[in-house]
Design an enzyme around this catalytic site. Structure first.
Site, PDB file in Angstrom:
ATOM      1  N   HIS A  10      63.345 -97.133 -48.575  1.00  0.00           N
ATOM      2  CA  HIS A  10      62.770 -97.971 -49.581  1.00  0.00           C
ATOM      3  C   HIS A  10      63.076 -99.458 -49.232  1.00  0.00           C
ATOM      4  CE1 HIS A  10      61.956 -94.734 -52.003  1.00  0.00           C
ATOM      5  NE2 HIS A  10      63.083 -94.224 -52.346  1.00  0.00           N
ATOM      6  N   CYS A  42      63.671 -88.735 -55.682  1.00  0.00           N
ATOM      7  CA  CYS A  42      63.877 -88.594 -56.918  1.00  0.00           C
ATOM      8  C   CYS A  42      63.029 -87.919 -57.369  1.00  0.00           C
ATOM      9  CB  CYS A  42      63.713 -89.755 -57.791  1.00  0.00           C
ATOM     10  SG  CYS A  42      62.299 -90.854 -57.534  1.00  0.00           S
TER      11      CYS A  42
END
Length: 447
Positions: A10, A42
């Site tokens: 990210h 996630c």
């Protein structure tokens, strides 16, 4: 300006995009050893439970979309050596084996984190699955439908979510953790105990307060997980006990914590000029303690990556720190937390009080309502708020964001108790549960 970005987690993805947006003429090169970028890990547990519409949507960027933005994407290229003082990187093309060296004006380290692997017997078994990368997700998804028994090791967010999804898809699950309760770093016992009851109601065996000592492959294709208090057999074991910074390539060149997390200033600069770092490879400034800490979260990585782009040519936008705000949904409970709970605060040397408050989220004259259980952690001496957590069958997840801002701005329980929250019976009580919890803390402090 030539900028090298090592890794496209990210932080790397957002660093590259932000640098290019801020400096269209910059030559931005991303080196990534895998074939994908921007994977939202996630979502792994949700994918296992068939709650994902399309697994490809767990990527918000692709090498192609980043190339379209003018970024040079060197996929399946591994940086095998780096001289940060000289701004040079040695890169191996994993398809051809060719090795080349390039020199840049700026280097951004976004190598992320790696699963914590204890050095115990049997840890290299192919019946043990990780839950970190896209490759990990594919491996566990491929066998999930055939699994009847699973041992999940680690009762933090990842382990708890995996255990929940396995249990609701009718698998026999054992959840192992060294702490004496589930989600101990996020929630106080008053919340953890209620969640533990839900696990048990869904057939999950909680093997808590025990440490894994070894793994053994079984002749039938299963695995035995041995702990200091027992043994548990299953088809697979899932390891989710935490992460470490993936920074060994840069050891001795820049300042790091003992665990390898790179220390940066508030502009994402490392101790080496023109070398930046962001994401799971780095420390964060933790506002509840006013100290640097290691909290690998996607939200931290994204904001830090954006800050790299903002500050690549000077000090323009400082990092405001983090509260480690997070949320999870388990067995229909919305659970969110920010900052510290009483136990984690005391572990860090803070003298705190914890206020517990429970009330329906909206008035009883409404045709339906449901309770919200809240905890608020605050310093005794200063009354400064350092943490909060919430649990309800109603979606109260945004409450943690409210208190996160309060912590970031050094608010006290008195400030939060008198904050201007609206009242409308469709949504809330005359005193919102966040403010009511803070008011209870004020009243308790006056006793």
């Amino acid at each position: 300006m030539k900028v090298a970005i090592i890794g496209s987690t990210h932080a790397g993805t957002f660093s590259a995009i932000q640098v290019k947006q801020q400096h269209p003429d910059a030559e931005v090169t991303v080196f990534e050893q895998h074939t994908t970028v921007s994977f939202l890990s996630c979502g792994i547990a949700l994918w296992l439970g068939d709650h994902v519409s399309d697994e490809q949507r767990m990527f918000y960027e692709t090498p192609a979309t980043m190339t379209d933005k003018g970024i040079i994407m060197k996929m399946q290229h591994e940086v095998v050596a780096a001289n940060l003082a000289e701004k040079s990187v040695q890169v191996k093309d994993l398809l051809t084996g060719d090795i080349s060296t390039e020199i840049f004006d700026k280097i951004v380290i976004t190598t992320g984190s790696k699963p914590l692997l204890p050095k115990i017997s049997g840890i290299d078994s192919d019946r043990i699955y990780m839950v970190k990368s896209w490759e990990d997700a594919q491996k566990i998804k491929a066998v999930a439908s055939d699994v009847k028994r699973a041992v999940v090791i680690g009762a933090g967010y990842i382990g708890a979510e995996i255990a929940e999804q396995f249990s609701v898809t009718h698998k026999k699950v054992t959840l192992v953790d060294g702490f004496d309760r589930v989600l101990p770093k996020n929630f106080s016992p008053v919340i953890s105990n209620r969640l533990a009851q839900s696990f048990q109601e869904h057939g999950v065996k909680l093997a808590l307060n025990q440490m894994v000592t070894s793994f053994e492959d079984l002749p039938d294709g299963g695995i035995r997980v041995n702990t200091d208090k027992g043994s548990y057999e299953a088809d697979i074991a899932v390891l989710g006990i935490g992460f470490l910074p993936n920074t060994q390539l840069f050891a001795g060149q820049i300042d790091m914590l003992d665990n390898g997390a790179i220390i940066t200033n508030k502009y994402m600069e490392t101790s080496m000029p023109d070398v930046y770092a962001a994401g799971d490879a780095t420390t964060v400034y933790y506002n509840p303690t006013h100290e640097y800490d290691y909290l690998p979260l996607a939200t931290n990585a994204i904001r830090q990556g954006m800050l790299v782009g903002k500050n690549i040519d000077g000090h323009h936008l400082p990092y405001s720190g983090t509260q480690g705000t997070s949320a999870v949904e388990l067995y229909g409970f919305a659970m969110s937390a920010t900052g510290l709970n009483k136990a984690t605060a005391e572990q860090r040397g803070l003298e705190v009080e914890e206020t517990i408050y429970e009330e329906n989220y909206r008035p009883e004259f409404m045709l339906s309502t449901t309770p919200v259980l809240s905890t608020l952690t605050w310093e005794k001496k200063t009354r400064r708020i350092v943490g909060a957590a919430f649990m309800s069958k109603h979606d109260i997840s945004q409450a943690a964001n409210v208190v996160s801002l309060a912590i970031q701005n050094n608010m006290t329980i008195d400030d939060l108790a008198m904050a201007d929250f609206f009242f409308q019976p469709n949504f809330t009580q005359p005193i919102n549960f966040v403010g009511a919890t803070a008011l209870q803390a004020v009243n308790d402090s006056d006793d």
